[in-house]
Design a protein around this motif. Sequence first.
Motif, PDB file in Angstrom:
ATOM      1  N   LEU A 155       1.603 -15.286  -5.715  1.00  0.00           N
ATOM      2  CA  LEU A 155       0.402 -14.441  -5.744  1.00  0.00           C
ATOM      3  C   LEU A 155       0.715 -13.068  -6.329  1.00  0.00           C
ATOM      4  O   LEU A 155      -0.059 -12.530  -7.133  1.00  0.00           O
ATOM      5  CB  LEU A 155      -0.176 -14.300  -4.340  1.00  0.00           C
ATOM      6  N   TYR A 156       1.851 -12.501  -5.940  1.00  0.00           N
ATOM      7  CA  TYR A 156       2.241 -11.203  -6.477  1.00  0.00           C
ATOM      8  C   TYR A 156       2.532 -11.292  -7.976  1.00  0.00           C
ATOM      9  O   TYR A 156       2.231 -10.361  -8.733  1.00  0.00           O
ATOM     10  CB  TYR A 156       3.468 -10.661  -5.740  1.00  0.00           C
ATOM     11  N   SER A 157       3.109 -12.415  -8.417  1.00  0.00           N
ATOM     12  CA  SER A 157       3.441 -12.569  -9.834  1.00  0.00           C
ATOM     13  C   SER A 157       2.192 -12.672 -10.703  1.00  0.00           C
ATOM     14  O   SER A 157       2.248 -12.453 -11.910  1.00  0.00           O
ATOM     15  CB  SER A 157       4.326 -13.806 -10.046  1.00  0.00           C
ATOM     16  N   GLN A 158       1.068 -12.990 -10.067  1.00  0.00           N
ATOM     17  CA  GLN A 158      -0.202 -13.098 -10.789  1.00  0.00           C
ATOM     18  C   GLN A 158      -1.050 -11.835 -10.631  1.00  0.00           C
ATOM     19  O   GLN A 158      -2.249 -11.832 -10.920  1.00  0.00           O
ATOM     20  CB  GLN A 158      -0.978 -14.317 -10.273  1.00  0.00           C
ATOM     21  N   SER A 159      -0.422 -10.749 -10.154  1.00  0.00           N
ATOM     22  CA  SER A 159      -1.131  -9.490  -9.904  1.00  0.00           C
ATOM     23  C   SER A 159      -0.487  -8.354 -10.690  1.00  0.00           C
ATOM     24  O   SER A 159       0.663  -8.450 -11.130  1.00  0.00           O
ATOM     25  CB  SER A 159      -1.115  -9.162  -8.405  1.00  0.00           C
ATOM     26  N   ASP A 160      -1.238  -7.258 -10.834  1.00  0.00           N
ATOM     27  CA  ASP A 160      -0.751  -6.100 -11.579  1.00  0.00           C
ATOM     28  C   ASP A 160      -0.548  -4.866 -10.700  1.00  0.00           C
ATOM     29  O   ASP A 160       0.337  -4.055 -10.959  1.00  0.00           O
ATOM     30  CB  ASP A 160      -1.740  -5.753 -12.692  1.00  0.00           C
ATOM     31  N   LEU A 161      -1.374  -4.727  -9.671  1.00  0.00           N
ATOM     32  CA  LEU A 161      -1.293  -3.584  -8.763  1.00  0.00           C
ATOM     33  C   LEU A 161      -1.589  -4.036  -7.342  1.00  0.00           C
ATOM     34  O   LEU A 161      -2.444  -4.892  -7.129  1.00  0.00           O
ATOM     35  CB  LEU A 161      -2.320  -2.511  -9.136  1.00  0.00           C
ATOM     36  N   ALA A 162      -0.871  -3.444  -6.393  1.00  0.00           N
ATOM     37  CA  ALA A 162      -1.199  -3.626  -4.976  1.00  0.00           C
ATOM     38  C   ALA A 162      -1.965  -2.385  -4.526  1.00  0.00           C
ATOM     39  O   ALA A 162      -1.557  -1.266  -4.829  1.00  0.00           O
ATOM     40  CB  ALA A 162       0.065  -3.795  -4.149  1.00  0.00           C
ATOM     41  N   ILE A 163      -3.080  -2.592  -3.841  1.00  0.00           N
ATOM     42  CA  ILE A 163      -3.905  -1.460  -3.415  1.00  0.00           C
ATOM     43  C   ILE A 163      -4.267  -1.612  -1.945  1.00  0.00           C
ATOM     44  O   ILE A 163      -4.751  -2.661  -1.514  1.00  0.00           O
ATOM     45  CB  ILE A 163      -5.193  -1.348  -4.256  1.00  0.00           C
ATOM     46  N   SER A 164      -4.011  -0.538  -1.191  1.00  0.00           N
ATOM     47  CA  SER A 164      -4.405  -0.500   0.221  1.00  0.00           C
ATOM     48  C   SER A 164      -5.275   0.734   0.422  1.00  0.00           C
ATOM     49  O   SER A 164      -4.765   1.840   0.613  1.00  0.00           O
ATOM     50  CB  SER A 164      -3.158  -0.433   1.121  1.00  0.00           C
ATOM     51  N   PRO A 165      -6.597   0.590   0.372  1.00  0.00           N
ATOM     52  CA  PRO A 165      -7.478   1.753   0.443  1.00  0.00           C
ATOM     53  C   PRO A 165      -7.521   2.420   1.813  1.00  0.00           C
ATOM     54  O   PRO A 165      -7.876   3.587   1.931  1.00  0.00           O
ATOM     55  CB  PRO A 165      -8.844   1.190   0.070  1.00  0.00           C
ATOM     56  N   GLY A 166      -7.153   1.663   2.858  1.00  0.00           N
ATOM     57  CA  GLY A 166      -6.990   2.244   4.187  1.00  0.00           C
ATOM     58  C   GLY A 166      -5.517   2.540   4.403  1.00  0.00           C
ATOM     59  O   GLY A 166      -4.769   2.756   3.452  1.00  0.00           O
ATOM     60  N   SER A 167      -5.076   2.559   5.642  1.00  0.00           N
ATOM     61  CA  SER A 167      -3.662   2.835   5.906  1.00  0.00           C
ATOM     62  C   SER A 167      -2.804   1.676   5.416  1.00  0.00           C
ATOM     63  O   SER A 167      -3.242   0.526   5.379  1.00  0.00           O
ATOM     64  CB  SER A 167      -3.435   3.069   7.399  1.00  0.00           C
ATOM     65  N   VAL A 168      -1.559   2.002   5.040  1.00  0.00           N
ATOM     66  CA  VAL A 168      -0.635   0.985   4.552  1.00  0.00           C
ATOM     67  C   VAL A 168       0.620   0.991   5.411  1.00  0.00           C
ATOM     68  O   VAL A 168       1.079   2.034   5.867  1.00  0.00           O
ATOM     69  CB  VAL A 168      -0.284   1.206   3.058  1.00  0.00           C
ATOM     70  N   GLY A 169       1.166  -0.202   5.647  1.00  0.00           N
ATOM     71  CA  GLY A 169       2.399  -0.324   6.414  1.00  0.00           C
ATOM     72  C   GLY A 169       3.424  -1.104   5.621  1.00  0.00           C
ATOM     73  O   GLY A 169       3.750  -0.759   4.485  1.00  0.00           O
ATOM     74  N   LEU A 170       3.890  -2.203   6.191  1.00  0.00           N
ATOM     75  CA  LEU A 170       4.899  -3.019   5.525  1.00  0.00           C
ATOM     76  C   LEU A 170       4.404  -3.646   4.222  1.00  0.00           C
ATOM     77  O   LEU A 170       5.220  -4.083   3.400  1.00  0.00           O
ATOM     78  CB  LEU A 170       5.396  -4.114   6.478  1.00  0.00           C
ATOM     79  N   PHE A 171       3.103  -3.687   4.030  1.00  0.00           N
ATOM     80  CA  PHE A 171       2.547  -4.159   2.772  1.00  0.00           C
ATOM     81  C   PHE A 171       3.123  -3.368   1.593  1.00  0.00           C
ATOM     82  O   PHE A 171       3.383  -3.911   0.520  1.00  0.00           O
ATOM     83  CB  PHE A 171       1.019  -4.057   2.825  1.00  0.00           C
ATOM     84  N   ALA A 172       3.347  -2.070   1.787  1.00  0.00           N
ATOM     85  CA  ALA A 172       3.904  -1.231   0.720  1.00  0.00           C
ATOM     86  C   ALA A 172       5.297  -1.695   0.335  1.00  0.00           C
ATOM     87  O   ALA A 172       5.659  -1.722  -0.850  1.00  0.00           O
ATOM     88  CB  ALA A 172       3.938   0.229   1.164  1.00  0.00           C
ATOM     89  N   ILE A 173       6.095  -2.063   1.341  1.00  0.00           N
ATOM     90  CA  ILE A 173       7.457  -2.523   1.080  1.00  0.00           C
ATOM     91  C   ILE A 173       7.438  -3.915   0.459  1.00  0.00           C
ATOM     92  O   ILE A 173       8.157  -4.190  -0.510  1.00  0.00           O
ATOM     93  CB  ILE A 173       8.278  -2.497   2.381  1.00  0.00           C
ATOM     94  N   GLN A 174       6.603  -4.794   0.991  1.00  0.00           N
ATOM     95  CA  GLN A 174       6.547  -6.150   0.459  1.00  0.00           C
ATOM     96  C   GLN A 174       6.107  -6.154  -0.999  1.00  0.00           C
ATOM     97  O   GLN A 174       6.697  -6.851  -1.840  1.00  0.00           O
ATOM     98  CB  GLN A 174       5.583  -6.998   1.293  1.00  0.00           C
ATOM     99  N   ALA A 175       5.082  -5.395  -1.308  1.00  0.00           N
ATOM    100  CA  ALA A 175       4.575  -5.362  -2.683  1.00  0.00           C
ATOM    101  C   ALA A 175       5.643  -4.882  -3.648  1.00  0.00           C
ATOM    102  O   ALA A 175       5.867  -5.489  -4.706  1.00  0.00           O
ATOM    103  CB  ALA A 175       3.338  -4.465  -2.759  1.00  0.00           C
TER     104      ALA A 175
END
Length: 265
Positions: A155-175
């Motif tokens: 899924l990440y390989s088919q994406s260009d940007l990760a966006i978290s419009p609210g608070s972000v946690g481990l998602f930032a590290i995973q992305a």
Amino acid sequence: MGIKVVLWTHGYYGRESRINLTIKRLFYSLAEQILTYNQYSKGLLVEGGFKAENINVFNNSLLTRADIDELQKNKPAHVKSETIRFIYVARIFRGRKIEVLFRACNKIASQVKIKIVLVGPVDDDYREELSKIPSSELTVDFYGPCYDKVELQNLYSQSDLAISPGSVGLFAIQAQQFGLPMISHDDFSSQGPEFESVIPGVTGDFFKFDSENDLSEVILKWVNKIKTEGHKEIADKCTDNIRENYTVDYQIKIFKRIKNHFCKK
């Protein structure tokens, strides 16, 4: 001989009430060493009177360096597309402010072709509310929960940007460990500690909290950046950032530093 206390904590957020701050200050004063998840919290603790040499920034992690290197060896090629693809990976509920992302994308949908993939369980009421926002020019995919590492990598390989419009946690590290820059908001007092893994202009950026106008401008900035610099160069910077600073190996190094501190006494 007294017992040496090490506290592993989020520390200060910067939004505590006076009573909450007093209780935290008393509790933290019991420790000889404090572990916090980022420099932001350490700075607030130092401002509150704690000694900087007694505060260790521990960061957070999902994988070891070896795990990340293995992911790099086996990662699928980035899928190119004329459509700019944004991904969000976490539980989806009203506090995550997905509506801010949708409205920001509506503003620029006439300039760039956009697809948004939302990965995670979603509250039914919130999904119904969100479904009314995107313009006909936006493509939105409520993908559902995903806990498989290989599937997530695809899924990440088919994406260009990760966006978290609210608070972000481990998602930032995973992305970032999967090579995607992260965009989130700039109200750090209401962020998860992992926001600090984002290096503005290098591995992502921050937009003004709750501002769909500013988010749309930041998105366009990164769309152009990806076109000019290329996906691979940006992806390498993201992955290297996590490999160097946000792994189990880094955390072990901090544990050893604290152990040596006590052994010298």
